[in-house]
Design a protein around this motif. Structure first.
Motif, PDB file in Angstrom:
ATOM      1  N   LYS A  90     -54.797  32.342 -67.357  1.00 34.87           N
ATOM      2  CA  LYS A  90     -53.897  32.708 -66.262  1.00 34.87           C
ATOM      3  C   LYS A  90     -52.767  31.693 -66.136  1.00 34.87           C
ATOM      4  O   LYS A  90     -51.608  32.075 -65.969  1.00 34.87           O
ATOM      5  CB  LYS A  90     -54.674  32.816 -64.951  1.00 34.87           C
ATOM      6  CG  LYS A  90     -55.540  34.054 -64.885  1.00 34.87           C
ATOM      7  CD  LYS A  90     -56.285  34.132 -63.564  1.00 34.87           C
ATOM      8  CE  LYS A  90     -57.104  35.406 -63.488  1.00 34.87           C
ATOM      9  NZ  LYS A  90     -57.828  35.517 -62.203  1.00 34.87           N
ATOM     10  N   ASN A 124     -52.312  38.142 -60.979  1.00 36.04           N
ATOM     11  CA  ASN A 124     -52.866  39.128 -60.066  1.00 36.04           C
ATOM     12  C   ASN A 124     -53.936  39.991 -60.715  1.00 36.04           C
ATOM     13  O   ASN A 124     -54.403  40.948 -60.133  1.00 36.04           O
ATOM     14  CB  ASN A 124     -51.758  40.014 -59.478  1.00 36.04           C
ATOM     15  CG  ASN A 124     -50.990  40.760 -60.557  1.00 36.04           C
ATOM     16  OD1 ASN A 124     -51.272  40.610 -61.747  1.00 36.04           O
ATOM     17  ND2 ASN A 124     -50.018  41.548 -60.142  1.00 36.04           N
ATOM     18  N   LYS A 168     -57.543  41.282 -61.896  1.00 35.75           N
ATOM     19  CA  LYS A 168     -58.854  41.250 -61.224  1.00 35.75           C
ATOM     20  C   LYS A 168     -59.896  40.547 -62.074  1.00 35.75           C
ATOM     21  O   LYS A 168     -61.024  40.369 -61.654  1.00 35.75           O
ATOM     22  CB  LYS A 168     -59.292  42.659 -60.883  1.00 35.75           C
ATOM     23  CG  LYS A 168     -58.410  43.278 -59.831  1.00 35.75           C
ATOM     24  CD  LYS A 168     -58.861  44.653 -59.459  1.00 35.75           C
ATOM     25  CE  LYS A 168     -57.881  45.170 -58.414  1.00 35.75           C
ATOM     26  NZ  LYS A 168     -58.131  46.511 -57.998  1.00 35.75           N
TER      27      LYS A 168
END
Length: 76
Positions: free
Chosen positions: A65, A73, A75
């Motif tokens: 990330k 964003n 999940k």
């Protein structure tokens, strides 16, 4: 200490020299843990237990990330 530390440092130095992204699981997961052996079955190094694998995956996911490989964003 010892040969494991020498190998660890050699691998990290080599990877960094080559510009290859790496997640140092030892630094990210085991050093900050007050009881690193608790992340192994029967407190014996080898494969991780469920908690050990969870922390390893979390560390890798955070890096992906941070590098923008997985959207923040997501999940996952």
């Amino acid at each position: 200490t010892g040969i494991e530390e020498i190998n660890h440092d050699f691998v990290l130095d080599t990877v960094n020299e080559l510009g290859i992204p790496i997640v140092d699981i030892h630094k990210e997961v085991f050093v900050p843990n007050p009881d690193p052996l608790s992340l192994f079955p029967f407190r014996m190094e080898g494969h991780y237990n469920a908690e050990g694998y969870r922390l390893v995956v979390e560390s890798i996911l955070n890096r992906l990330k941070a590098d923008g490989i997985i959207p923040l964003n997501s999940k996952n």
